[in-house]
Design an enzyme around this catalytic site. Structure first.
Site, PDB file in Angstrom:
ATOM      1  N   LYS A  74       0.830  -1.211   0.000  1.00  0.00           N
ATOM      2  CA  LYS A  74       0.000   0.000   0.000  1.00  0.00           C
ATOM      3  C   LYS A  74       0.870   1.270   0.000  1.00  0.00           C
ATOM      4  O   LYS A  74       2.080   1.205   0.234  1.00  0.00           O
ATOM      5  CB  LYS A  74      -0.944  -0.052   1.200  1.00  0.00           C
ATOM      6  CG  LYS A  74      -1.944  -1.213   1.122  1.00  0.00           C
ATOM      7  CD  LYS A  74      -2.935  -1.152   2.277  1.00  0.00           C
ATOM      8  CE  LYS A  74      -3.965  -2.266   2.176  1.00  0.00           C
ATOM      9  NZ  LYS A  74      -4.990  -2.156   3.262  1.00  0.00           N
TER      10      LYS A  74
ATOM     11  N   TYR B 135     -12.255  -1.663  -3.997  1.00  0.00           N
ATOM     12  CA  TYR B 135     -12.783  -1.837  -2.643  1.00  0.00           C
ATOM     13  C   TYR B 135     -14.311  -1.683  -2.584  1.00  0.00           C
ATOM     14  O   TYR B 135     -14.864  -1.448  -1.504  1.00  0.00           O
ATOM     15  CB  TYR B 135     -12.126  -0.842  -1.686  1.00  0.00           C
ATOM     16  CG  TYR B 135     -10.747  -1.269  -1.215  1.00  0.00           C
ATOM     17  CD1 TYR B 135     -10.579  -2.391  -0.395  1.00  0.00           C
ATOM     18  CD2 TYR B 135      -9.606  -0.566  -1.574  1.00  0.00           C
ATOM     19  CE1 TYR B 135      -9.325  -2.789   0.046  1.00  0.00           C
ATOM     20  CE2 TYR B 135      -8.342  -0.962  -1.138  1.00  0.00           C
ATOM     21  CZ  TYR B 135      -8.212  -2.070  -0.334  1.00  0.00           C
ATOM     22  OH  TYR B 135      -6.971  -2.467   0.112  1.00  0.00           O
TER      23      TYR B 135
ATOM     24  N   ASN C  47      -2.037   0.152   6.589  1.00  0.00           N
ATOM     25  CA  ASN C  47      -1.534  -1.078   7.208  1.00  0.00           C
ATOM     26  C   ASN C  47      -0.635  -1.894   6.270  1.00  0.00           C
ATOM     27  O   ASN C  47      -0.603  -3.118   6.323  1.00  0.00           O
ATOM     28  CB  ASN C  47      -2.690  -1.914   7.775  1.00  0.00           C
ATOM     29  CG  ASN C  47      -3.716  -2.300   6.732  1.00  0.00           C
ATOM     30  OD1 ASN C  47      -3.552  -1.974   5.564  1.00  0.00           O
ATOM     31  ND2 ASN C  47      -4.754  -2.997   7.144  1.00  0.00           N
TER      32      ASN C  47
ATOM     33  N   HIS D  73      -2.218  -5.412   1.474  1.00  0.00           N
ATOM     34  CA  HIS D  73      -3.518  -6.063   1.286  1.00  0.00           C
ATOM     35  C   HIS D  73      -3.286  -7.564   1.191  1.00  0.00           C
ATOM     36  O   HIS D  73      -2.221  -8.001   0.755  1.00  0.00           O
ATOM     37  CB  HIS D  73      -4.156  -5.571  -0.018  1.00  0.00           C
ATOM     38  CG  HIS D  73      -5.371  -6.358  -0.424  1.00  0.00           C
ATOM     39  ND1 HIS D  73      -6.607  -6.121   0.132  1.00  0.00           N
ATOM     40  CD2 HIS D  73      -5.520  -7.392  -1.286  1.00  0.00           C
ATOM     41  CE1 HIS D  73      -7.475  -6.993  -0.395  1.00  0.00           C
ATOM     42  NE2 HIS D  73      -6.844  -7.762  -1.249  1.00  0.00           N
TER      43      HIS D  73
ATOM     44  N   GLU E 229      -9.426 -10.367  -7.667  1.00  0.00           N
ATOM     45  CA  GLU E 229      -8.499  -9.252  -7.426  1.00  0.00           C
ATOM     46  C   GLU E 229      -7.287  -9.323  -8.358  1.00  0.00           C
ATOM     47  O   GLU E 229      -6.827  -8.296  -8.873  1.00  0.00           O
ATOM     48  CB  GLU E 229      -8.075  -9.257  -5.956  1.00  0.00           C
ATOM     49  CG  GLU E 229      -9.233  -8.912  -5.034  1.00  0.00           C
ATOM     50  CD  GLU E 229      -8.933  -9.129  -3.561  1.00  0.00           C
ATOM     51  OE1 GLU E 229      -9.827  -8.845  -2.741  1.00  0.00           O
ATOM     52  OE2 GLU E 229      -7.817  -9.577  -3.226  1.00  0.00           O
TER      53      GLU E 229
END
Ligand code: IDP
Ligand code: MG
Length: 139
Positions: A11, A51, A114, A117, A128
């Protein structure tokens, strides 16, 4: 046991903090192999679409803004039991709850930023991976 795939993104916080190499090394040392990899800056529209499953969650707009705030690295990974093992390798969503030694414990900034993913099921891993790559199955 046959191999399966999972999908990950490093990320924007992980890329900005220069953790890209460390995280990929961690993933390889955990037994995963790279099937496809792309360095890309998502538009808000692309992040929102990826998302979309979280559309009704209170953090959705912030998440879309965050995921389009800088480049990410999208990767298809392969291993036996890939989805479940990768969730163990990254740790809990909230880095404060992530097990010591997990990627989120080591590299994440917050519950939103965080670091990585990880797909939550084999079906979603395929969806995905297909969102970013058209040819990952043939390598
Ligand atoms: P996961 O990434 O561990 O599967 P999900 O519940 O699928 O967690 O949430 C997707 C992403 O949305 C998280 O990785 C995180 O970036 C963000 N997120 C989840 N819960 C919160 C929250 O309570 N506040 C802010 N962001 C959140
Ligand atoms: Mg999830």
């Amino acid at each position: 046991m046959t191999k399966s795939i999972t999908f990950t993104m490093l990320k924007p916080d992980a890329v900005k903090n220069n953790y890209t190499g460390k995280i990929i090394d961690h993933v390889l040392n955990a037994g995963f192999s790279l099937k496809a990899m792309k360095y890309i800056w998502l538009t808000a529209e692309q992040a929102g679409s990826f998302y979309a499953v979280h559309k009704e969650r209170p953090f959705y707009n912030d998440l879309v803004g965050y995921m389009s705030s800088g480049p990410i690295v999208a990767i298809v990974l392969e291993k036996e039991n890939a989805v479940e093992d990768f969730r163990k390798t990254i740790g809990a969503t909230d880095p404060q709850k992530a097990e010591p030694g997990t990627i989120r414990n080591l590299y994440a900034q917050s519950i939103e930023a965080n670091a990585v993913h990880g797909s939550d099921s084999d079906v979603n891993a395929q969806i995905e991976a297909s969102f970013f790559f058209s040819k990952f199955e043939q390598f």
